[in-house]
Design a protein around this motif. Structure first.
Motif, PDB file in Angstrom:
ATOM      1  N   ALA A 170       0.617   7.351   1.739  1.00  0.00           N
ATOM      2  CA  ALA A 170       0.130   8.651   1.562  1.00  0.00           C
ATOM      3  C   ALA A 170      -1.269   8.544   0.734  1.00  0.00           C
ATOM      4  O   ALA A 170      -2.015   9.699   0.870  1.00  0.00           O
ATOM      5  CB  ALA A 170       1.094   9.492   0.479  1.00  0.00           C
ATOM      6  N   ARG A 171      -1.674   7.611   0.072  1.00  0.00           N
ATOM      7  CA  ARG A 171      -2.806   7.369  -0.615  1.00  0.00           C
ATOM      8  C   ARG A 171      -3.949   6.529   0.105  1.00  0.00           C
ATOM      9  O   ARG A 171      -5.038   6.506  -0.398  1.00  0.00           O
ATOM     10  CB  ARG A 171      -2.447   6.742  -1.879  1.00  0.00           C
ATOM     11  CG  ARG A 171      -1.951   7.680  -3.021  1.00  0.00           C
ATOM     12  CD  ARG A 171      -1.763   7.030  -4.335  1.00  0.00           C
ATOM     13  NE  ARG A 171      -0.826   7.797  -4.955  1.00  0.00           N
ATOM     14  CZ  ARG A 171      -0.631   7.214  -6.267  1.00  0.00           C
ATOM     15  NH1 ARG A 171      -0.897   6.120  -6.782  1.00  0.00           N
ATOM     16  NH2 ARG A 171       0.457   8.149  -7.119  1.00  0.00           N
ATOM     17  N   GLU A 172      -3.528   5.780   1.193  1.00  0.00           N
ATOM     18  CA  GLU A 172      -4.539   4.976   1.813  1.00  0.00           C
ATOM     19  C   GLU A 172      -5.195   5.840   2.670  1.00  0.00           C
ATOM     20  O   GLU A 172      -4.804   6.493   3.603  1.00  0.00           O
ATOM     21  CB  GLU A 172      -3.511   4.000   2.761  1.00  0.00           C
ATOM     22  CG  GLU A 172      -4.276   2.986   3.357  1.00  0.00           C
ATOM     23  CD  GLU A 172      -4.819   1.794   2.256  1.00  0.00           C
ATOM     24  OE1 GLU A 172      -5.928   1.110   2.712  1.00  0.00           O
ATOM     25  OE2 GLU A 172      -4.339   1.779   1.294  1.00  0.00           O
ATOM     26  N   PRO A 173      -6.618   5.574   2.445  1.00  0.00           N
ATOM     27  CA  PRO A 173      -7.492   6.500   3.396  1.00  0.00           C
ATOM     28  C   PRO A 173      -7.541   5.901   4.690  1.00  0.00           C
ATOM     29  O   PRO A 173      -7.708   4.642   5.068  1.00  0.00           O
ATOM     30  CB  PRO A 173      -8.862   6.401   2.495  1.00  0.00           C
ATOM     31  CG  PRO A 173      -8.825   4.853   1.840  1.00  0.00           C
ATOM     32  CD  PRO A 173      -7.344   5.000   1.624  1.00  0.00           C
TER      33      PRO A 173
ATOM     34  N   ARG B 287       1.137   6.781   9.501  1.00  0.00           N
ATOM     35  CA  ARG B 287       2.111   6.962   8.229  1.00  0.00           C
ATOM     36  C   ARG B 287       3.549   7.036   8.724  1.00  0.00           C
ATOM     37  O   ARG B 287       4.403   6.490   8.171  1.00  0.00           O
ATOM     38  CB  ARG B 287       1.405   7.825   7.670  1.00  0.00           C
ATOM     39  CG  ARG B 287       0.267   7.696   6.694  1.00  0.00           C
ATOM     40  CD  ARG B 287      -0.238   9.053   6.040  1.00  0.00           C
ATOM     41  NE  ARG B 287      -1.625   8.798   5.223  1.00  0.00           N
ATOM     42  CZ  ARG B 287      -2.334   9.541   5.228  1.00  0.00           C
ATOM     43  NH1 ARG B 287      -2.264  10.580   5.493  1.00  0.00           N
ATOM     44  NH2 ARG B 287      -3.461   9.194   4.604  1.00  0.00           N
TER      45      ARG B 287
ATOM     46  N   ILE C 184       0.940  -1.252   0.003  1.00  0.00           N
ATOM     47  CA  ILE C 184       0.171   0.035   0.042  1.00  0.00           C
ATOM     48  C   ILE C 184       0.718   1.138   0.061  1.00  0.00           C
ATOM     49  O   ILE C 184       2.037   1.152   0.655  1.00  0.00           O
ATOM     50  CB  ILE C 184      -0.851   0.012   1.106  1.00  0.00           C
ATOM     51  CG1 ILE C 184      -0.228  -0.061   2.465  1.00  0.00           C
ATOM     52  CG2 ILE C 184      -1.828  -1.300   1.249  1.00  0.00           C
ATOM     53  CD1 ILE C 184      -0.845   0.465   3.716  1.00  0.00           C
ATOM     54  N   ASP C 185       0.220   2.353  -0.504  1.00  0.00           N
ATOM     55  CA  ASP C 185       1.151   3.728  -0.567  1.00  0.00           C
ATOM     56  C   ASP C 185       0.450   4.218   0.675  1.00  0.00           C
ATOM     57  O   ASP C 185      -0.711   4.672   0.635  1.00  0.00           O
ATOM     58  CB  ASP C 185       0.683   4.362  -1.783  1.00  0.00           C
ATOM     59  CG  ASP C 185       1.471   5.562  -1.789  1.00  0.00           C
ATOM     60  OD1 ASP C 185       2.422   5.931  -0.848  1.00  0.00           O
ATOM     61  OD2 ASP C 185       1.249   6.239  -2.835  1.00  0.00           O
TER      62      ASP C 185
END
Length: 92
Positions: free
Chosen positions: A17-20, A27, A14-15
């Motif tokens: 920064a983009r994971e809600p 993070r 997973i990224d």
């Protein structure tokens, strides 16, 4: 969590920064864990390189040491000097 194929999802990347739904602390923790894993992998790689280098240096050192003993054992100049000294004493 199972995928439609019936197999479990193991290490899905997973990224952060983009994971809600991730808090800034989560993070930051994920980034810290990734850094420590990279550091551990680097140390493992360097340890193996250092071991190979140490074995190489040791082999060269023992090679020089062995060659020195081999070449010194073949030198007979002291024997010749002793023979000349004995011959000189016999003449005197």
């Amino acid at each position: 969590p199972r995928e439609p194929g019936g197999e479990a999802e193991w290490a899905r990347r997973i990224d952060p920064a983009r994971e809600p739904g991730l808090s800034p602390q989560q993070r930051q923790h994920m980034a810290q864990v990734e850094r420590s894993q990279r550091q551990r992998a680097l140390q493992r790689r360097l340890r193996s390189r250092n071991l190979l280098l140490a074995l190489g240096i040791g082999a060269v050192t023992f090679g020089i040491y062995g060659y020195t003993f081999y070449s010194v054992s073949q030198e007979r100049f002291l024997d010749e000097l002793e023979q000349e000294a004995e011959a000189a004493r016999a003449r005197a």
